[in-house]
Design a protein around this motif. Structure first.
Motif, mmCIF file in Angstrom:
data_model
loop_
_atom_site.group_PDB
_atom_site.id
_atom_site.type_symbol
_atom_site.label_atom_id
_atom_site.label_comp_id
_atom_site.label_asym_id
_atom_site.label_seq_id
_atom_site.Cartn_x
_atom_site.Cartn_y
_atom_site.Cartn_z
ATOM 1 N N ALA A 161 29.878 -20.282 0.358
ATOM 2 C CA ALA A 161 31.322 -19.871 0.695
ATOM 3 C C ALA A 161 31.983 -18.599 0.088
ATOM 4 O O ALA A 161 32.573 -17.937 0.960
ATOM 5 N N LEU A 162 31.599 -18.199 -1.049
ATOM 6 C CA LEU A 162 32.010 -16.878 -1.503
ATOM 7 C C LEU A 162 31.643 -15.827 -0.730
ATOM 8 O O LEU A 162 32.343 -14.857 -0.681
ATOM 9 N N ARG B 39 30.462 -15.993 2.746
ATOM 10 C CA ARG B 39 31.144 -15.952 3.924
ATOM 11 C C ARG B 39 32.666 -15.593 3.925
ATOM 12 O O ARG B 39 33.039 -15.550 4.908
ATOM 13 N N HIS B 40 33.229 -15.599 2.711
ATOM 14 C CA HIS B 40 34.570 -15.379 2.774
ATOM 15 C C HIS B 40 34.647 -13.990 1.709
ATOM 16 O O HIS B 40 35.145 -14.461 0.393
ATOM 17 N N ARG B 41 34.263 -12.957 2.178
ATOM 18 C CA ARG B 41 34.234 -11.969 1.118
ATOM 19 C C ARG B 41 35.499 -11.591 0.559
ATOM 20 O O ARG B 41 35.216 -11.102 -0.623
ATOM 21 N N ASP B 42 36.796 -11.483 1.103
ATOM 22 C CA ASP B 42 37.842 -11.290 0.431
ATOM 23 C C ASP B 42 38.067 -12.234 -0.783
ATOM 24 O O ASP B 42 38.448 -11.733 -1.784
ATOM 25 N N GLN B 43 37.727 -13.423 -0.884
ATOM 26 C CA GLN B 43 37.691 -14.219 -1.792
ATOM 27 C C GLN B 43 36.814 -14.034 -2.930
ATOM 28 O O GLN B 43 36.996 -14.063 -4.003
ATOM 29 N N GLU C 162 38.105 -25.193 -5.302
ATOM 30 C CA GLU C 162 38.266 -25.145 -3.973
ATOM 31 C C GLU C 162 36.828 -25.303 -3.459
ATOM 32 O O GLU C 162 36.494 -25.845 -2.136
ATOM 33 N N THR D 140 41.225 -23.458 5.636
ATOM 34 C CA THR D 140 40.766 -21.994 5.016
ATOM 35 C C THR D 140 40.367 -22.284 3.642
ATOM 36 O O THR D 140 40.851 -23.075 2.869
ATOM 37 N N PHE D 141 39.523 -21.420 3.271
ATOM 38 C CA PHE D 141 38.851 -21.450 1.839
ATOM 39 C C PHE D 141 39.611 -20.505 1.003
ATOM 40 O O PHE D 141 39.668 -19.282 1.159
ATOM 41 N N ASP D 142 40.492 -21.098 0.297
ATOM 42 C CA ASP D 142 41.513 -20.224 -0.534
ATOM 43 C C ASP D 142 41.146 -20.478 -1.989
ATOM 44 O O ASP D 142 41.639 -21.532 -2.668
#
Ligand code: HEM
Length: 407
Positions: free
Chosen positions: A263-264, A266-270, A287, A338-340
């Motif tokens: 997940a991290l 795939r969501h580089r901003d996170q 999350e 959304t992954f937040d």
């Protein structure tokens, strides 16, 4: 997503295995009390799952299920397993008062303090695992990182000598499939699981004997001596509990760590956000648990006709609760897709709810936080080495088979 195909829920379909979330969403939106062709309801809304989990007449004991006896009679491997398990049922699959008594005895040996004491040890292991791959510049997150950590921790907790840890990895893989319904598994898999179960019990029978005369500073010794109102665990109960701790405590945490890395990445901003603000690790792990839960489904057996979400779950029926769908219910979560990692008040159902709420949650959280936090800090250039990682066949404990990365 627009999908004109008729709504069908077949968890064995490879497309579903690769990405079940579009199916979960359609079920929740189009038919949240879906009646499976196999004769049970599939609940996907948060409040419906919660209603089942908190209902006093929703049992955790599958022996009340209407079709179980029939199935067991027709399948020799399932019958053998049921006979062995009859005496060695873990409290995960029992109702009060047995559940209360056994959980009470175990939770004494499994306190938050015991878990917090493990912090330096978990951190040390995480660092060692990263050290051992650091020079290679590549690893399989599942095999090299997520898999070894929880198995060593659970073995150390139980007091299994280090020379035997390797054996546990294979056992744990076989036993983890035991959570999936028997009817979806080939006969050979049931046979193998039965053999594994016997080997595992034999191993622990011996270790229990050793610990009786030579006590250690471990959970097994504590369980042997655990006592509540003059009551102790007998040998069968000890074996059932050890099996539960291995199965519940290993593959689940492997999935938490591997799903978290995926997940991290795939969501580089996170990922970058967490790197900049390491204090976010607690909410980040919650999350991950919400967004891609290690335990996708839960289940119960109705002890009476019970109304849930506008339908009647009949006595003896085993409704299926898709925790992974409930966790993305827009009625409960803002922007659920959304992954937040900064999400506050994350009331996900990934550790279950109520009487059977995960006993190992503090340990799982500790391992998840240290593993993911350290990885982000120490391997800032980590990246996925494949577009679409593959998943294991397990249904309930859905998890990655491999997750190759470079760094
Ligand atoms: C991320 C990792 C984990 C997840 C997602 C997870 C999830 C769950 C869930 C959903 C349940 C409830 C099952 C039900 O409602 O029937 C549960 C129960 C349980 N878990 Fe965990 N678990 C994790 C890690 C652990 C660990 C590390 C341990 C122990 C070492 C553990 C021990 C248990 C036990 C003993 C139960 C049974 C509780 C009862 O029946 O009263 N779990 N877990």
């Amino acid at each position: 997503m627009t999908d004109l195909a008729p709504l069908a829920f077949n968890p064995l379909d490879p497309a579903f295995r690769a990405d079940p979330y579009p199916t979960y969403r359609r079920l929740r939106d189009e038919d949240p009390t879906y009646l499976s062709p196999l004769g049970f309801h599939v609940f996907t809304r948060y409040q419906d799952c919660l209603a089942v989990l908190r209902h006093p007449q929703m049992s955790s004991d599958a022996r009340h299920a209407r079709n179980l006896v029939e199935f067991i009679e027709q399948h020799p491997a399932a019958k053998k397993m049921a006979d062995v398990m009859e005496q060695r049922r873990s409290f995960l699959m029992l109702d009060p008062p047995d559940h209360t008594r056994l959980r009470g005895l175990v939770s004494k040996a499994f306190t938050v303090r015991t878990v917090e004491n493990l912090r330096p040890r978990v951190q040390h292991l995480v660092d060692e695992l990263i050290d051992s791959v650091a020079r290679a510049g590549a690893m399989d997150v599942v095999e090299d990182f997520a898999y070894p950590l929880p198995v060593v921790i659970i073995c150390e907790l139980l007091g299994v000598p280090p020379s035997d840890h390797e054996r546990f990895k294979g056992w744990s893989r076989d036993l983890a499939r035991g959570l999936d319904p028997d009817f979806i598994q080939p006969a050979e898999a049931l046979e193998r699981r039965f053999e594994t179960l016997l080997a595992f019990h034999e191993y622990f029978r011996e270790l229990i004997n050793r610990r009786r005369s030579d006590p250690g500073d471990d959970v097994l010794t504590a369980l042997i001596h655990a006592e509540e109102r003059g009551d102790t665990l007998n040998e069968d109960e000890l074996l059932g509990t050890c099996t539960l701790l291995l199965v519940a405590g290993h593959e689940t945490t492997v999935n938490l760590i591997a799903n978290g890395v995926l997940a991290l990445l795939r969501h580089r901003d996170q990922f970058e956000r967490l790197r900049a603000e390491p204090a976010l690790i607690k909410s980040a792990v919650e999350e991950v648990l919400r967004f891609d839960p290690p335990v996708q489904f839960d289940g119960r057996v109705a002890l009476a006709d019970i109304e849930i979400g506008g339908v009647t779950v009949e006595r003896g029926e085993q409704p299926m609760l898709i925790l992974a769908a409930a966790n993305r219910d827009p009625a409960e979560f803002v922007d659920p897709e959304t992954f937040d990692i900064t999400r506050g008040e994350n009331r996900h159902l990934s550790f279950g709810y109520g009487l059977h709420f995960c006993l190992g949650a503090p340990l799982a959280r500790l391992e998840g936080q240290l593993a993911l936090g350290t990885l982000v800090r120490r391997l800032p250039a980590i990246d996925l080495a494949v577009d679409e990682p593959t998943y294991k066949e397990n249904l309930i404990l859905r998890g990655l088979a491999t997750l190759p990365v470079t760094f």
